[in-house]
Design a protein around this motif. Structure first.
Motif, PDB file in Angstrom:
ATOM      1  N   ARG A  14       0.809  -1.213   0.000  1.00 25.53           N
ATOM      2  CA  ARG A  14       0.000   0.000   0.000  1.00 25.53           C
ATOM      3  C   ARG A  14       0.847   1.270   0.000  1.00 25.53           C
ATOM      4  O   ARG A  14       0.380   2.340   0.396  1.00 25.53           O
ATOM      5  CB  ARG A  14      -0.997   0.013   1.170  1.00 25.53           C
ATOM      6  N   GLU A  15       2.068   1.179  -0.480  1.00 26.31           N
ATOM      7  CA  GLU A  15       2.884   2.364  -0.717  1.00 26.31           C
ATOM      8  C   GLU A  15       2.827   2.721  -2.201  1.00 26.31           C
ATOM      9  O   GLU A  15       2.749   1.852  -3.067  1.00 26.31           O
ATOM     10  CB  GLU A  15       4.337   2.151  -0.288  1.00 26.31           C
ATOM     11  N   PHE A  16       2.895   4.010  -2.475  1.00 23.77           N
ATOM     12  CA  PHE A  16       2.839   4.537  -3.830  1.00 23.77           C
ATOM     13  C   PHE A  16       4.005   5.502  -4.003  1.00 23.77           C
ATOM     14  O   PHE A  16       4.307   6.311  -3.115  1.00 23.77           O
ATOM     15  CB  PHE A  16       1.502   5.261  -4.035  1.00 23.77           C
ATOM     16  N   ARG A  17       4.680   5.414  -5.155  1.00 20.22           N
ATOM     17  CA  ARG A  17       5.859   6.257  -5.380  1.00 20.22           C
ATOM     18  C   ARG A  17       5.754   6.950  -6.726  1.00 20.22           C
ATOM     19  O   ARG A  17       5.404   6.335  -7.737  1.00 20.22           O
ATOM     20  CB  ARG A  17       7.121   5.394  -5.336  1.00 20.22           C
ATOM     21  N   TYR A  18       6.088   8.241  -6.733  1.00 22.72           N
ATOM     22  CA  TYR A  18       6.203   9.012  -7.959  1.00 22.72           C
ATOM     23  C   TYR A  18       7.681   9.321  -8.181  1.00 22.72           C
ATOM     24  O   TYR A  18       8.378   9.740  -7.259  1.00 22.72           O
ATOM     25  CB  TYR A  18       5.404  10.310  -7.865  1.00 22.72           C
ATOM     26  N   ILE A  19       8.172   9.079  -9.403  1.00 22.74           N
ATOM     27  CA  ILE A  19       9.601   9.217  -9.695  1.00 22.74           C
ATOM     28  C   ILE A  19       9.796  10.107 -10.916  1.00 22.74           C
ATOM     29  O   ILE A  19       9.064   9.991 -11.903  1.00 22.74           O
ATOM     30  CB  ILE A  19      10.273   7.828  -9.912  1.00 22.74           C
ATOM     31  N   ILE A  20      10.774  11.007 -10.818  1.00 26.16           N
ATOM     32  CA  ILE A  20      11.204  11.816 -11.958  1.00 26.16           C
ATOM     33  C   ILE A  20      12.698  11.593 -12.147  1.00 26.16           C
ATOM     34  O   ILE A  20      13.474  11.753 -11.193  1.00 26.16           O
ATOM     35  CB  ILE A  20      10.937  13.316 -11.732  1.00 26.16           C
ATOM     36  N   GLU A  21      13.102  11.213 -13.350  1.00 25.65           N
ATOM     37  CA  GLU A  21      14.519  11.011 -13.671  1.00 25.65           C
ATOM     38  C   GLU A  21      14.879  11.863 -14.878  1.00 25.65           C
ATOM     39  O   GLU A  21      14.105  11.960 -15.830  1.00 25.65           O
ATOM     40  CB  GLU A  21      14.801   9.538 -13.958  1.00 25.65           C
ATOM     41  N   HIS A  22      16.052  12.463 -14.825  1.00 29.97           N
ATOM     42  CA  HIS A  22      16.491  13.357 -15.898  1.00 29.97           C
ATOM     43  C   HIS A  22      17.978  13.086 -16.175  1.00 29.97           C
ATOM     44  O   HIS A  22      18.761  12.937 -15.244  1.00 29.97           O
ATOM     45  CB  HIS A  22      16.308  14.815 -15.470  1.00 29.97           C
ATOM     46  N   ARG A  23      18.304  13.026 -17.450  1.00 26.70           N
ATOM     47  CA  ARG A  23      19.697  12.836 -17.855  1.00 26.70           C
ATOM     48  C   ARG A  23      20.030  13.871 -18.928  1.00 26.70           C
ATOM     49  O   ARG A  23      19.310  14.003 -19.920  1.00 26.70           O
ATOM     50  CB  ARG A  23      19.911  11.423 -18.383  1.00 26.70           C
ATOM     51  N   PHE A  24      21.128  14.609 -18.714  1.00 28.51           N
ATOM     52  CA  PHE A  24      21.485  15.722 -19.592  1.00 28.51           C
ATOM     53  C   PHE A  24      22.434  15.264 -20.705  1.00 28.51           C
ATOM     54  O   PHE A  24      22.661  14.070 -20.895  1.00 28.51           O
ATOM     55  CB  PHE A  24      22.120  16.839 -18.766  1.00 28.51           C
ATOM     56  N   GLY A  25      22.970  16.231 -21.444  1.00 24.04           N
ATOM     57  CA  GLY A  25      23.880  15.943 -22.545  1.00 24.04           C
ATOM     58  C   GLY A  25      25.313  15.767 -22.081  1.00 24.04           C
ATOM     59  O   GLY A  25      25.621  15.847 -20.882  1.00 24.04           O
TER      60      GLY A  25
END
Length: 288
Positions: free
Chosen positions: A45-56
Motif C-alpha cells: 500500500r505504498e505509492f511512489r512518484y519518480i522523476i529522472e532526468h539525464r542531460f547531454g
C-alpha cells in the motif's frame, strides 16, 4: 555461467563470515543503483512518484561551455509511478523520451519481487530480487524499410528485459551487487542480435547513514562487434541521499538512456572522450 555466479556467492559468504558478525539488511537506499535496479521494494500500500532526468555530454565534441556542460541538452527524461502490492512485490509504469534510435517515445511496465533478504546473523547471506520489464515504443515509423524503426508490425515495437539483483552488505559502510541481465528485442537489423546478455557489478560506500557513493559497470557477453562497432559497456557513478520521505539520486554515466533497453543495448558514448553526462532522480513515497 552458473559456476561463475556460484563462485561469486560462495566468495561473498566466506568474506562476510570472516569480516563481520552483525549486519543490516539494507544495501542500497534508492530503488536504483545507477542504471540497474536495487533489491529495495515498496511496502504494501505504498505509492511512489519518480522523476529522472539525464542531460547531454559534459565534455567532448557535444559538450563543454557552449552547452553549459550538457545542461542545455536533455538526453533522456523519465517519469513514472510505482505501487507496492505486498512488502516484497511492486509494479510500475513510466514514460520516457528515449535517448537512442530506434527507441524513442517509450512506455515501460515493470515488476520487481524480493526473493531473499540478508539477515543480521547471515543465515541468509545475500538479498536477491528479480525484475521484469516490457517496453513499447510509439514513435512514428520511418518509411525507410532498411531501418529498425520502420516497425513493419505492432509486435516489432515491443522489447523485454529481466534482471537478477544479488546484493550483500559486507559491513556498515560497504555493499556489493552482482547483476545478470537479459534483454530481448523483437525486431533488429540483420547483423544484430535479438537477445543480449550482460553481467553488471556495483559497490556502495556509505559516507553517512543516508549518503552513499556508488560505482556500477556492465559487461556485455558475446561478440558485440558483430552487432555494432560503436557499442560499448555502460559505466556510472552516483551519489544517493536519503532524507525523510525523499530519496535524491545524482549520477554520472556514459549511458544516455534509462532502462535496460537503453543502457544495455544502446550505449555508444565513451568516458575517455568526455561523452558522459550528469543525471538525477527524485522520488516521493506515499501511503494509500
Amino acid at each position: 555461467m552458473k559456476k561463475i555466479i556460484g563462485l561469486v556467492l560462495t566468495s561473498v559468504f566466506v568474506l562476510s563470515n570472516g569480516f563481520a558478525q552483525e549486519k543490516e539488511s539494507e544495501t542500497f537506499n534508492a530503488f536504483k543503483i545507477v542504471n540497474a535496479h536495487s533489491t529495495k521494494t515498496l511496502k504494501k500500500r505504498e505509492f511512489r512518484y519518480i522523476i529522472e532526468h539525464r542531460f547531454g555530454d559534459i565534455a567532448g565534441e557535444q559538450g563543454g561551455v557552449q552547452t553549459g556542460f550538457g545542461f542545455d541538452n536533455a538526453a533522456d527524461i523519465r517519469f513514472g509511478f510505482d505501487f507496492g502490492l505486498s512488502d516484497k512485490w511492486m509494479v510500475g509504469i513510466a514514460r520516457s523520451k528515449g535517448a537512442n534510435q530506434p527507441y524513442r517515445s517509450l512506455i515501460d511496465a515493470g515488476t520487481k519481487y524480493l526473493l531473499l533478504e540478508q539477515t543480521k546473523d547471515l543465515s541468509t547471506p545475500v538479498s536477491m530480487a528479480i525484475t521484469g520489464t516490457m517496453y513499447y515504443t510509439y514513435q512514428q515509423a520511418t518509411t525507410n524499410l532498411t531501418q529498425v524503426n520502420s516497425f513493419p508490425t505492432q509486435v516489432d515495437r515491443f522489447s523485454y528485459a529481466s534482471q537478477l539483483v544479488i546484493t550483500h552488505k559486507l559491513n556498515e559502510r560497504l555493499s556489493f551487487a552482482v547483476l545478470p541481465t537479459y534483454v530481448y528485442r523483437n525486431y533488429v537489423l540483420a547483423k544484430d542480435n535479438n537477445a543480449l546478455f550482460s553481467v553488471g557489478g556495483a559497490a556502495n560506500l556509505k559516507l553517512t547513514k543516508g549518503l552513499g557513493l556508488i560505482a556500477e559497470y556492465f559487461y556485455g557477453i558475446g561478440n558485440t562487434m558483430e552487432r555494432n562497432a560503436s557499442n560499448t559497456n555502460s559505466l556510472g557513478f552516483a551519489l544517493e541521499w536519503k532524507t525523510n520521505g525523499h530519496c535524491f539520486h545524482f549520477n554520472f554515466t556514459n549511458a544516455k538512456g534509462m532502462g535496460e533497453l537503453q543502457y544495455i543495448a544502446n550505449t555508444e558514448s565513451q568516458w575517455r572522450e568526455g561523452e558522459f553526462r550528469f543525471g538525477f532522480g527524485i522520488s516521493r513515497t506515499f501511503k494509500y
